[in-house]
Design a protein around this motif. Structure first.
Motif, short mmCIF file in Angstrom:
data_model
loop_
_atom_site.label_atom_id
_atom_site.label_comp_id
_atom_site.label_asym_id
_atom_site.label_seq_id
_atom_site.Cartn_x
_atom_site.Cartn_y
_atom_site.Cartn_z
N ILE A 1 0.79 -1.12 -0.01
CA ILE A 1 0.13 0.01 0.00
C ILE A 1 0.93 1.37 -0.14
O ILE A 1 2.03 1.25 0.23
CB ILE A 1 -0.96 -0.07 1.19
CG1 ILE A 1 -0.25 0.26 2.45
CG2 ILE A 1 -1.94 -1.30 1.13
CD1 ILE A 1 -1.00 0.75 3.87
N GLY A 2 0.20 2.46 -0.29
CA GLY A 2 0.94 3.58 -0.61
C GLY A 2 0.92 4.39 0.86
O GLY A 2 0.33 4.01 1.84
N ASP A 3 2.01 5.41 1.13
CA ASP A 3 2.13 5.99 2.25
C ASP A 3 0.96 7.02 2.69
O ASP A 3 0.09 7.21 1.82
CB ASP A 3 3.45 6.85 2.08
CG ASP A 3 4.75 6.28 2.26
OD1 ASP A 3 4.88 5.37 2.71
OD2 ASP A 3 5.71 6.91 1.63
N CYS A 4 0.76 7.31 3.86
CA CYS A 4 -0.09 8.05 4.61
C CYS A 4 0.77 9.48 5.11
O CYS A 4 1.99 8.96 5.38
CB CYS A 4 -1.09 7.50 5.45
SG CYS A 4 -0.48 6.53 6.76
N GLY A 5 0.35 10.25 5.79
CA GLY A 5 0.89 11.62 6.11
C GLY A 5 0.15 12.67 5.93
O GLY A 5 -1.11 12.56 5.96
N VAL B 1 -3.34 13.03 4.11
CA VAL B 1 -2.94 12.08 3.21
C VAL B 1 -3.36 10.72 3.80
O VAL B 1 -2.57 10.06 4.55
CB VAL B 1 -1.70 11.86 2.50
CG1 VAL B 1 -1.30 10.96 1.64
CG2 VAL B 1 -1.21 13.15 2.02
N GLU B 2 -4.49 9.82 2.89
CA GLU B 2 -4.86 8.61 3.76
C GLU B 2 -4.23 7.57 3.01
O GLU B 2 -3.95 6.34 3.24
CB GLU B 2 -6.28 8.47 3.70
CG GLU B 2 -6.83 9.58 4.64
CD GLU B 2 -8.35 9.78 4.31
OE1 GLU B 2 -9.11 8.99 3.46
OE2 GLU B 2 -9.12 10.19 5.22
N ASP B 3 -3.84 7.84 1.56
CA ASP B 3 -3.30 6.78 0.61
C ASP B 3 -2.47 7.61 -0.33
O ASP B 3 -2.87 8.68 -0.97
CB ASP B 3 -4.28 5.93 -0.03
CG ASP B 3 -3.84 4.47 -0.67
OD1 ASP B 3 -2.71 4.39 -0.52
OD2 ASP B 3 -4.65 3.96 -1.24
N THR B 4 -1.54 6.84 -1.18
CA THR B 4 -0.90 7.61 -2.42
C THR B 4 -0.93 6.55 -3.66
O THR B 4 -0.58 5.19 -3.17
CB THR B 4 0.71 7.79 -1.85
OG1 THR B 4 0.70 8.56 -0.74
CG2 THR B 4 1.08 8.42 -3.19
N GLN B 5 -1.46 6.80 -4.62
CA GLN B 5 -1.57 6.04 -5.70
C GLN B 5 -0.94 6.62 -6.90
O GLN B 5 -0.68 7.93 -7.27
CB GLN B 5 -3.05 6.05 -6.04
CG GLN B 5 -4.00 5.31 -5.10
CD GLN B 5 -4.05 3.86 -4.76
OE1 GLN B 5 -3.82 3.24 -5.93
NE2 GLN B 5 -3.87 3.31 -3.76
N LYS B 6 -0.26 5.61 -7.78
CA LYS B 6 0.33 6.09 -8.92
C LYS B 6 -0.87 6.77 -10.11
O LYS B 6 -1.85 5.89 -10.21
CB LYS B 6 1.31 5.14 -9.87
CG LYS B 6 2.44 4.96 -8.98
CD LYS B 6 3.25 3.88 -9.91
CE LYS B 6 4.66 3.50 -8.97
NZ LYS B 6 5.21 2.45 -9.75
#
Length: 155
Positions: free
Chosen positions: A57-61, A72-77
């Motif tokens: 899964i992608g980063d959160c922050g 940021v709950e998720d990071t997607q390409k």
């Protein structure tokens, strides 16, 4: 923490996510500003966030501008070098062109990295015990768990 320019904003609706109690975007509309409480996707000119890839899964922050904070709950390409930071604006507003500070949740990232390593170790151990015919065909790696999809050919 890194400072970067905000390139693009999208207002999101109908969100669902693979993370518990979070969402994945199904529909976005390009906007010039996100306001407090709105869900959206933020695209930056560069990012320290890791996007979901290979089952991880992608980063959160957090993205923090002079007039707003975006969780940021998720990071997607979106494309090869374009990442979408999915989440909600917690306070204020963000505008296209704003300079923001990005902060990755390092505790979550460290947990994801440990589970990613565990995935490789489990696959190696299974191949050593069961044989070279064991093949990993997929995985899901997040901060709480790792899951493998294996293909085992019978001899």
């Amino acid at each position: 923490m890194n400072t970067m320019a905000l390139r693009r904003l999208s207002l999101a609706t109908n969100l669902r996510s693979r993370r518990p109690n979070q969402r994945t975007i199904q529909r976005c509309v390009a906007v010039n500003q996100l306001n407090e409480g709105e869900q959206g996707v933020v695209v930056l000119n560069n990012t320290p966030f890791y996007a979901e890839s290979g089952g991880q899964i992608g980063d959160c922050g957090e993205l923090k501008g002079s007039s707003g904070i975006f969780a940021v709950e998720d990071t997607q390409k979106i494309q090869a070098n374009v990442f979408g930071h999915h989440g909600v604006l917690k306070t204020g507003a963000l505008n296209v062109g704003d300079h923001i500070t990005a902060r990755v949740n390092t505790q979550a990232r460290a947990s994801i990295m440990r589970n990613h390593s565990a995935t490789h170790l489990m696959h190696k151990a299974l191949r050593e015990v069961l044989g070279e015919h064991v093949q990993q065909k997929g995985s899901l790696v997040d901060s709480d768990k790792t899951a493998l999809t294996l293909y085992i050919m019978h001899r």
